[in-house]
Write an enzyme that holds these catalytic residues in place. Structure first.
Site: not given
Length: 364
Positions: A53, A82, A155, A187, A225, A323, A349-350
């Site tokens: 990154r 990443g 970010k 996050r 992220s 991911r 999200g859930p």
């Protein structure tokens, strides 16, 4: 004067490979002064020590430095994510904004940076409030109301051993001394900050320690992220505005679990991208500008009643499993592998699911 957004999705041969961007600059397809954000999927591990990154950030800054002042360069949000597990393709998403005449509505983009986050504030209400203020500033820049926003990309920073040690030395107590856990806390706080700014949650529902927030408290339109390459937050807000022009449109969906693709298929259909069976056909792929999504292993260890092992693999972080898994599901739907799928969806999200945004060009 109305503004117009353009997005270039470009290949990447390595984290420092900016040749596709350089070619776009040379050909006049990209004006450096118009760039407001660059997203990238790099091929590192996506964890604390993922130096692909900052490597990518260094390459981007070197590319733009001859064309921009230091202040102008600092204005560009460089959002590196990443991890390209499975069949994910490393790639760049270059977002540019310029004045242009024409009718709306169209994709509107605003961005903001927050002050530096103190290590002891990471994962706490102070971070939530800081991100909420940044999201509001980005919405103001874009001229977007909360109900016009379809996606917020944040970010955010993480804790390293050095940052933890420095906080302890001045008598401050970080929320965790586990550097990997700090990524999830950051996050989660960032997502709740976006949810607060968008009116999806009330501040009274958010505990001071984000680790104590219930999983049912989440943002529906935010992806966050964490990375070692920054100490503040880079925030990009995207939505539909009648005051913007151009061919790009955006819509969003929320996956209830890691294989919940029907809401994404419905989103694709609303944008006119889905062919028979809800899959994107060749004509639709030609109009598909970007897909941004979050992925997370469900905390109960189950997907629709069946056991998964993402949380019990001691060799590979669950974020890497999730991911690659979600990316495969979305790739099967879209026929594309250069998807901006980010792992770690705490309060995004859930539990076990995550938000998805789709950006496309209008037909014709």
């Amino acid at each position: 004067m109305p503004r117009r957004t353009e997005i270039l999705r470009l290949p990447m041969a390595a984290p420092d490979d900016v040749s596709a961007l350089a070619a776009a600059l040379e050909a006049g397809r990209l004006a450096p002064e118009a760039v407001v954000a660059v997203f990238a999927k790099t091929e590192g591990n996506g964890c604390v020590n993922d130096f692909t990154r900052p490597f990518a950030v260094h390459a981007l800054r070197a590319l733009f430095a001859p064309h921009l002042s230091e202040a102008a360069l600092a204005r560009i949000a460089l959002v590196m994510s990443g991890g390209t597990e499975g069949g994910l393709s490393p790639h760049w998403l270059v977002v540019s904004v310029a004045e242009a005449a024409g009718p709306g509505p169209a994709l509107a983009v605003g961005q903001a940076r927050t002050p530096v986050l103190a290590a002891e504030d990471l994962g706490r209400r102070a971070q939530v409030r800081m991100v909420a203020a940044g999201v509001r500033a980005a919405m103001t820049e874009a001229g977007l109301a909360p109900d016009e926003v379809h996606y917020v990309q944040v970010k955010c920073p993480l804790l390293t051993s050095e940052r933890i040690g420095a906080a302890l030395a001045r008598g401050a107590v970080p929320a965790t001394r586990d550097t990997l856990k700090s990524m999830g806390l950051s996050r989660g706080a960032s997502a709740l900050g976006a949810a607060l700014a968008l009116g999806e949650v009330g501040e009274e529902a958010i505990p001071d320690a984000v680790a104590e927030a219930p999983s049912g408290l989440f943002a529906r339109r935010c992806g966050a992220s964490a990375g070692v390459e920054l100490l503040d937050h880079e925030i990009v807000v995207m939505g539909m505005s009648p005051d913007w022009t151009g061919p790009l449109v955006i819509d969003h969906a929320v996956m209830a679990d890691a294989i919940d693709v029907p809401p994404v298929a419905a989103c694709l259909a609303r944008l006119g991208l889905a062919g028979p069976g809800g899959f994107v056909d060749e004509a639709g792929r030609a109009r598909l500008a970007a897909v941004l999504a979050k992925a997370e292993a469900s905390s109960d260890g189950l997907i629709r009643g069946r056991r998964h092992t993402m949380l019990t693999d001691s060799d590979i972080s669950s974020t890497r499993h999730a991911r690659g898994f979600v990316a495969g599901a979305l790739a099967g739907l879209t026929g594309m592998t250069d998807l901006f799928v980010s792992g770690g969806a705490e309060h995004q999200g859930p539990d076990g699911g995550g938000p998805v945004a789709v950006i496309a060009r209008r037909e014709g």
